[in-house]
Motif scaffolding. Structure first.
Motif, PDB file in Angstrom:
ATOM      1  N   GLN A 297       0.837  -1.205   0.000  1.00 20.67           N
ATOM      2  CA  GLN A 297       0.000   0.000   0.000  1.00 20.67           C
ATOM      3  C   GLN A 297       0.872   1.256   0.000  1.00 20.67           C
ATOM      4  O   GLN A 297       0.616   2.214  -0.728  1.00 20.67           O
ATOM      5  CB  GLN A 297      -0.914  -0.015   1.240  1.00 20.67           C
ATOM      6  CG  GLN A 297      -1.880   1.149   1.326  1.00 20.67           C
ATOM      7  CD  GLN A 297      -2.970   1.074   0.262  1.00 20.67           C
ATOM      8  OE1 GLN A 297      -3.648   0.062   0.130  1.00 20.67           O
ATOM      9  NE2 GLN A 297      -3.129   2.123  -0.523  1.00 20.67           N
TER      10      GLN A 297
ATOM     11  N   CYS B  76       2.373   1.999  -3.306  1.00 23.52           N
ATOM     12  CA  CYS B  76       1.339   2.446  -4.239  1.00 23.52           C
ATOM     13  C   CYS B  76       1.041   3.931  -4.032  1.00 23.52           C
ATOM     14  O   CYS B  76       0.978   4.704  -4.978  1.00 23.52           O
ATOM     15  CB  CYS B  76       0.094   1.596  -4.052  1.00 23.52           C
ATOM     16  SG  CYS B  76      -1.195   1.942  -5.220  1.00 23.52           S
TER      17      CYS B  76
ATOM     18  N   VAL C 272      -1.263  -3.761  -9.317  1.00 20.43           N
ATOM     19  CA  VAL C 272      -1.171  -3.898  -7.860  1.00 20.43           C
ATOM     20  C   VAL C 272      -1.442  -5.333  -7.415  1.00 20.43           C
ATOM     21  O   VAL C 272      -2.095  -6.104  -8.107  1.00 20.43           O
ATOM     22  CB  VAL C 272      -2.152  -2.958  -7.108  1.00 20.43           C
ATOM     23  CG1 VAL C 272      -1.824  -1.515  -7.368  1.00 20.43           C
ATOM     24  CG2 VAL C 272      -3.587  -3.272  -7.470  1.00 20.43           C
TER      25      VAL C 272
ATOM     26  N   THR D   7      -3.532  -7.139  -5.141  1.00 23.41           N
ATOM     27  CA  THR D   7      -4.767  -6.783  -4.419  1.00 23.41           C
ATOM     28  C   THR D   7      -4.827  -7.387  -3.024  1.00 23.41           C
ATOM     29  O   THR D   7      -5.629  -6.954  -2.211  1.00 23.41           O
ATOM     30  CB  THR D   7      -6.016  -7.219  -5.223  1.00 23.41           C
ATOM     31  OG1 THR D   7      -5.799  -8.559  -5.665  1.00 23.41           O
ATOM     32  CG2 THR D   7      -6.240  -6.321  -6.414  1.00 23.41           C
TER      33      THR D   7
ATOM     34  N   VAL E  82      -2.654  -4.367  -1.347  1.00 17.62           N
ATOM     35  CA  VAL E  82      -3.096  -2.990  -1.558  1.00 17.62           C
ATOM     36  C   VAL E  82      -4.617  -2.950  -1.486  1.00 17.62           C
ATOM     37  O   VAL E  82      -5.299  -3.455  -2.366  1.00 17.62           O
ATOM     38  CB  VAL E  82      -2.597  -2.466  -2.931  1.00 17.62           C
ATOM     39  CG1 VAL E  82      -3.012  -1.024  -3.144  1.00 17.62           C
ATOM     40  CG2 VAL E  82      -1.091  -2.611  -3.022  1.00 17.62           C
TER      41      VAL E  82
ATOM     42  N   THR F 138      -6.713   1.679  -3.914  1.00 16.97           N
ATOM     43  CA  THR F 138      -5.916   2.177  -5.027  1.00 16.97           C
ATOM     44  C   THR F 138      -6.306   3.620  -5.302  1.00 16.97           C
ATOM     45  O   THR F 138      -7.466   3.987  -5.154  1.00 16.97           O
ATOM     46  CB  THR F 138      -6.155   1.339  -6.297  1.00 16.97           C
ATOM     47  OG1 THR F 138      -7.552   1.208  -6.475  1.00 16.97           O
ATOM     48  CG2 THR F 138      -5.514  -0.026  -6.184  1.00 16.97           C
TER      49      THR F 138
ATOM     50  N   PHE G 111      -6.867   0.071 -12.991  1.00 15.39           N
ATOM     51  CA  PHE G 111      -5.630  -0.623 -12.661  1.00 15.39           C
ATOM     52  C   PHE G 111      -5.755  -2.100 -12.998  1.00 15.39           C
ATOM     53  O   PHE G 111      -6.851  -2.593 -13.235  1.00 15.39           O
ATOM     54  CB  PHE G 111      -5.251  -0.444 -11.185  1.00 15.39           C
ATOM     55  CG  PHE G 111      -6.237  -1.066 -10.238  1.00 15.39           C
ATOM     56  CD1 PHE G 111      -7.330  -0.352  -9.786  1.00 15.39           C
ATOM     57  CD2 PHE G 111      -6.061  -2.371  -9.786  1.00 15.39           C
ATOM     58  CE1 PHE G 111      -8.248  -0.923  -8.913  1.00 15.39           C
ATOM     59  CE2 PHE G 111      -6.969  -2.953  -8.912  1.00 15.39           C
ATOM     60  CZ  PHE G 111      -8.065  -2.223  -8.482  1.00 15.39           C
TER      61      PHE G 111
ATOM     62  N   GLY H 232      -5.190  -5.570 -11.375  1.00 18.45           N
ATOM     63  CA  GLY H 232      -4.945  -6.109 -10.042  1.00 18.45           C
ATOM     64  C   GLY H 232      -5.143  -7.608  -9.962  1.00 18.45           C
ATOM     65  O   GLY H 232      -6.084  -8.151 -10.526  1.00 18.45           O
TER      66      GLY H 232
END
Lengths: 193, 384
Positions: free
Chosen positions: A83, A86, A101, A103, A106, A109, A114, A116
């Protein structure tokens, strides 16, 4: 070389926590792109003085011509495995850049555009949480149209110690297939400057 | 080259700056490494520990600290080895005394210093260029020394080979300054075919042992150096010595000794001072840079040229002896020069020294552990 796409400073940042294998991920990607695809690649790294837990990142600049400045200027692709990373690096992303990312790490977002996948959970399912970076590598191989799975696997085999190759190849395939299934048209969406 | 000779044993690898240093050292014939690992130079020690034991006569020793490291490198070199060590910031400070010892005993060795942000422990994983003047003047007493720098990974390999050649040719310690960015950048490099390389090894005596004078003067000012234990006996001391190697304080002998160790470097400035000129021919403004900042400057010059600005870049690969002729040429040619560096102005001080009012010398300094970006350089350059 002729089959390869022309790239002019395509910039990638792999970021996360120390211990997630960010630097190894950068090394494997860089070697595949530099030695097998024939691009010029500059891979730089930045990490805190801690062995585990601190912020860690690895930057790749990929270009068909010679690279003068080895660090990134504005990112085409940001991969965030935490996180914190990000939040911190999202502003460095180009308007046309893509965010990938994990998921499972994170929760929030900064944008809803994105790519993920739960890399960490997928790695656990493969059987070894340490393969998170290789699962990510699998997904990235699908996302990036100029990266071929064959050469990434070759690079993987040459860098990792032989006794952990099998589980890592399994992790690679898991990432690659999941990305292909969930985002089948991701490779076509790039805007190359 | 369009036509590649297939017989050549060139090899491409994807390597760190630190790993390239090792490749360069091994190509140059290095067969002894003693060191104490320290971030960001650790990979040099790691790779040496992996590679040296595989050589027939290769020796790798991890010493208890940096003082002992350079001590054993000096010992190995006196015994005929091509020896090196690598360190960073705090370790470099510890090594200063032995650098002086290597200067006065004229022992060839290569010392790689990967500069990190200081002073003291500073920021181990952040780049800086703060050790430039320390490399020149860190050890006490008036002494000549060669200080080289490298900016990209291929250059790391090439300059390591050059460092070994200079150290053997001039019987002097050579310091190779890298910074954290250069050392920790991975790039594709070509390992040259060993037969394509020019490798220099120290001069061996041609006379029988009883006629041998260890510190005798000659045209080059560099005397022959037999390995200890080969039958040539001589005395090695940190005291100022005469031609036989024994301590002396006779003003005439001291003067000629100190003059000789300076002359052996001074008269070969043309050989030692390496620079790279990029777009310098028609430049009206010029950047003088070295190390990783040289790469930022290269992109900045490219950006300036795209905007129609006649900018040039003088990359210094030899920092000391300061490449005065090349710098003076740019100072005469350009209305202003810009010296960007990751310290408070250690090379800009040298540029200003040789300037003597010919040009305007601007500086761009950054000391926060971050590399200077091309955009910053461009902005400063366009301001004039």
């Amino acid at each position: 070389m002729s089959r390869e796409m022309k790239l002019d400073r395509f910039e990638i940042r792999l970021s996360g926590l120390g211990g997630q294998g960010i630097l190894t991920l950068g090394k494997i990607m860089g070697q595949a792109l530099a030695l097998d695809h024939g691009y010029n690649v500059a891979q730089t790294q930045s990490y805190g003085p801690e062995a585990r837990g601190g912020a860690s990142r690895s930057d790749l600049v990929i270009s068909s011509s010679t690279i003068s400045y080895p660090k990134t200027i504005s990112l085409d692709l940001l991969v965030a495995l935490s996180q914190e990373a990000c939040n911190k690096f999202f502003t460095n992303l180009k308007p046309s850049g893509a965010l990938v990312v994990d998921t499972s790490m994170v929760g929030q977002t900064p944008t809803n555009i994105f790519l993920g996948l739960p890399f960490t959970d997928m790695a656990r399912k493969v059987g070894l949480v340490q393969t998170t970076n290789i699962v990510t590598l699998g997904a990235l191989t699908h996302f990036l149209p100029f990266m071929r799975a064959v050469s990434v696997r070759k690079s993987l085999k040459s860098i990792l110690p032989s006794k952990i190759i099998d589980i890592n190849l399994k992790a690679f395939n898991a990432g690659f297939n999941a990305a292909k299934k969930q985002y089948p048209d991701a490779p076509e969406k790039w805007i190359f400057s | 080259m369009a036509t590649k000779n297939k017989k050549k044993k060139e090899k491409e690898i994807f390597a760190l700056g630190n790993e390239a240093v090792v490749e360069g050292a091994l190509l140059a014939g290095c067969n002894f490494y003693a060191g104490y690992p320290i971030t960001p130079s650790t990979e040099i020690a790691e790779e040496m520990a992996r590679r040296l034991p595989l050589l027939e006569e290769g020796v790798f020793i991890q010493m208890e600290d940096e003082i002992a490291s350079l001590g054993s490198v000096i010992g190995a070199s006196l015994a005929g080895r091509k020896a090196m060590t690598a360190t960073s910031g705090p370790g470099f400070s510890l090594m200063q005394e032995h650098i002086g010892y290597a200067c006065i005993t004229e022992t060839p060795l290569v010392l790689v210093n990967v500069m990190r942000a200081g002073p003291s422990t500073g920021m181990p994983t952040s780049p800086a260029q703060g050790d430039v003047q320390q490399a020149r003047w860190g050890t006490h007493g008036d002494h000549p020394i060669i200080v080289l720098s490298a900016g990209d990974v291929q250059e790391c390999l090439e300059m390591t080979v050059t460092a070994f050649n200079f150290s053997e040719k001039y019987r002097t310690p050579v310091i190779l300054l890298l910074d954290e960015v250069t050392a920790h950048t991975r790039e594709k490099i070509t390992i040259p075919d060993p037969s394509d390389l020019y490798i220099y090894s120290r001069l061996l005596p041609s006379m029988p042992p009883e006629w041998y004078l260890p510190f005798e003067d000659n045209m080059r000012g560099v005397s022959a150096m037999p390995p200890l234990g080969s039958g040539y006996r001589y005395h090695v001391t940190g005291l100022t010595h005469d031609d036989h190697g024994y301590p002396t304080s006779k003003p005439r002998e001291v003067e000629s000794f100190i003059n000789r160790i300076f002359r052996k470097i001074d008269q070969f400035f043309y050989d030692i001072q390496i620079v790279e000129e990029i777009y310098c021919q028609d430049a009206t403004s010029c950047i003088i840079a070295y190390g990783s900042v040289g790469r930022s400057a290269e992109l900045a010059v490219q950006m300036a040229r795209d905007q129609g600005e006649k900018a040039g870049l003088l990359k210094l690969k030899t920092l000391f002896p300061f490449p005065r002729p090349a710098v003076e040429k740019m100072l005469r040619q350009c209305a202003s020069v810009l010296v960007p560096e990751m310290n408070m102005g250690q090379i800009s001080r040298e540029v200003k020294r040789v300037n003597s009012g010919q040009s305007k010398v601007n500086t761009l300094n950054r000391i926060d552990g971050q590399i200077i970006t091309p955009a910053e350089i461009l902005k400063k350059l366009l301001k004039g």
